[in-house]
Design an enzyme around this catalytic site. Structure first.
Site, PDB file in Angstrom:
ATOM      1  N   TRP A 130      19.344  28.596 -22.700  1.00 47.32           N
ATOM      2  CA  TRP A 130      19.705  28.495 -21.287  1.00 47.32           C
ATOM      3  C   TRP A 130      19.061  27.217 -20.743  1.00 47.32           C
ATOM      4  O   TRP A 130      17.850  27.016 -20.907  1.00 47.32           O
ATOM      5  CB  TRP A 130      19.162  29.728 -20.569  1.00 47.32           C
ATOM      6  CG  TRP A 130      19.460  29.830 -19.114  1.00 47.32           C
ATOM      7  CD1 TRP A 130      20.681  29.719 -18.520  1.00 47.32           C
ATOM      8  CD2 TRP A 130      18.517  30.095 -18.068  1.00 47.32           C
ATOM      9  NE1 TRP A 130      20.557  29.906 -17.164  1.00 47.32           N
ATOM     10  CE2 TRP A 130      19.241  30.129 -16.861  1.00 47.32           C
ATOM     11  CE3 TRP A 130      17.143  30.304 -18.026  1.00 47.32           C
ATOM     12  CZ2 TRP A 130      18.639  30.363 -15.633  1.00 47.32           C
ATOM     13  CZ3 TRP A 130      16.536  30.539 -16.809  1.00 47.32           C
ATOM     14  CH2 TRP A 130      17.284  30.575 -15.627  1.00 47.32           C
ATOM     15  N   ASP A 211      11.957  36.158 -23.136  1.00 49.80           N
ATOM     16  CA  ASP A 211      12.679  36.170 -21.859  1.00 49.80           C
ATOM     17  C   ASP A 211      13.832  37.160 -21.976  1.00 49.80           C
ATOM     18  O   ASP A 211      14.787  36.920 -22.723  1.00 49.80           O
ATOM     19  CB  ASP A 211      13.198  34.760 -21.554  1.00 49.80           C
ATOM     20  CG  ASP A 211      13.899  34.713 -20.207  1.00 49.80           C
ATOM     21  OD1 ASP A 211      13.576  35.530 -19.320  1.00 49.80           O
ATOM     22  OD2 ASP A 211      14.789  33.846 -20.031  1.00 49.80           O
ATOM     23  N   LYS A 246      20.890  41.078 -13.424  1.00 45.65           N
ATOM     24  CA  LYS A 246      22.118  41.565 -14.060  1.00 45.65           C
ATOM     25  C   LYS A 246      22.129  43.096 -14.126  1.00 45.65           C
ATOM     26  O   LYS A 246      23.107  43.721 -13.766  1.00 45.65           O
ATOM     27  CB  LYS A 246      22.267  41.018 -15.480  1.00 45.65           C
ATOM     28  CG  LYS A 246      21.601  39.692 -15.741  1.00 45.65           C
ATOM     29  CD  LYS A 246      22.399  38.518 -15.260  1.00 45.65           C
ATOM     30  CE  LYS A 246      21.579  37.247 -15.425  1.00 45.65           C
ATOM     31  NZ  LYS A 246      22.286  36.034 -15.158  1.00 45.65           N
TER      32      LYS A 246
END
Ligand code: LMR
Length: 398
Positions: A130, A211, A246
């Site tokens: 990311w 993460d 999310k």
């Protein structure tokens, strides 16, 4: 005075979202940013969140500053989700957790901590990762390198290369890992591969920084935390950043957490104090609304159970979209292998499209995905999947 200030080219993911919003094409499809849309293309408000919101709203309570580390119930919610309810390390006080402003806030606080207390350490991220991982660590003056991860040619993981690379690293170098639903590739390690990675980390005294932004979207809440719990079982020190954006569909509330697993309770207390100090000087204390939602949903058994069911429904819809996309593409281009679509986990599929093909999807069909070929499968639904598959087949054939 400001003429010397560089222009900002914009963020590849958030910029795409803005471009999509400005597009007048009535058939546009947003497969860019990692956001879950439901079957009707709507961003859902989870039922468990509605219940929590109703409790918060009645009566409307005063809004004092929260403690630097956030609400105790938010922190407990993070800990139990990551390490398991009743985990021994929680009973022993070995985990320093602070509530953070989303997963990005957790990464930032963690990066600042690494910079201050491990100034020699470099941080290694998967190639690819990311984009904000790199920006956040470099923004905290931590040198960032890349470790081999994704094999584009074979849509697989360069596992042996990755392990060989880890073996060359220095004591206390940080390895940023995605415990589940790798962003952007969707390709995750098996449990046996995690065991190997963690053994190398232990042998070389590296620092794992995990993460986890998509817990529950891969296999299930517990399996998705396998790497975290295995690292704990092996007695490794560990950083974990987590996000509720999310899995609580609370993107704009910015709720997450940073947990640091320490060898002793005394060390955990010292680390906790320093995390507070980091938070105080970056943003003082986290916002309260999202923290209260997390607190209520995570700590009420019935709501928690309802929440898990709602996450699994999102997960299953994404999996169904993967199967459908694969079968439509296979029918359209029979000589091409699309197995990768169902081997990948979570919201993303790394499609292997070239930047030119991604650009054509956008300009000719109004289909938005990230230029590195990442598609957010959670943006597909039964109304748009055929047109997306047709458009992909078109650009792949030419
Ligand atoms: C993504 O990867 O699309 C999400 O994590 C959203 C973001 O902030 O980039």
């Amino acid at each position: 005075m400001f003429e010397r200030i560089d222009y900002y080219a914009g963020d590849p993911i958030l910029g795409l979202m803005e471009k999509y919003s400005a597009d007048n094409n009535p058939n546009k499809v947003n497969l860019g940013i990692g956001i879950y849309y439901d079957e009707s293309g709507v961003l859902p408000v989870l039922d468990c969140v509605k219940t929590a919101e109703a409790r918060i709203a009645d009566p409307i309570a005063p809004r004092p500053y929260l403690p630097m580390a956030g609400l105790p119930g938010h922190r407990k919610g993070c800990q139990e989700l990551l390490f398991g309810k009743g985990a021994q390390i929680l009973k022993d006080g070995l985990v320093a957790t602070t509530a953070t402003i989303g997963g990005s806030g957790a990464l930032k606080v963690g990066a600042e901590f690494i910079h201050q207390w491990f100034p020699q350490s470099k941080c290694y991220v998967s190639d690819p990762t990311w984009g904000n991982h790199i920006a956040i660590f470099e923004g905290s003056d931590v040198e960032v390198g890349k470790y081999p991860y994704y094999d584009k040619a074979n849509s697989s993981i360069k596992f042996d290369e990755m392990i060989a690379f880890f073996e060359t690293l220095n004591k206390h170098d940080v390895i940023l890992l995605h415990p589940c639903c790798h962003n952007p590739t969707g390709m995750d390690l098996t449990q046996a591969q995690w065991d190997t990675v963690l053994n190398v980390i232990k042998a070389h005294e590296l620092i794992p920084f995990m993460d986890i932004a998509y817990q529950g979207f891969g296999e299930d809440m517990d399996s998705d935390a396998y790497a975290i719990r295995k690292a704990v079982e092996m007695g490794l020190p560990l950083f974990v950043s987590n996000s509720f954006s999310k899995n609580l569909s609370l993107y704009g509330e910015r709720v997450g957490g940073l947990s640091v697993v320490c060898p002793t309770a005394d060390e955990a207390e010292r680390v906790f104090g320093q995390l507070n100090a980091m938070v105080r000087r970056i943003y003082s204390s986290p916002p309260s609304h999202g923290g209260h939602v997390v607190d209520i949903v995570m700590n009420d058994d019935a709501l928690h159970e309802q929440w898990v069911g709602e996450v699994y429904a999102m997960r299953d819809r994404i999996k169904a979209m993967r199967l459908k996309l694969k079968s439509v593409l296979e029918a359209k281009i029979p000589n091409r292998n699309f197995d990768y679509i169902t081997r990948q986990n979570g919201m993303f599929s790394f499609t292997g499209l070239t930047p030119e093909q991604v650009e054509r999807l956008q300009s000719e069909f109004g289909i938005y995905m990230v230029s590195n070929s990442r598609m957010c499968v959670a943006g597909l639904n039964t109304s748009n999947i055929d047109s997306v598959a047709n458009a992909m087949a078109d650009v792949l054939k030419d």
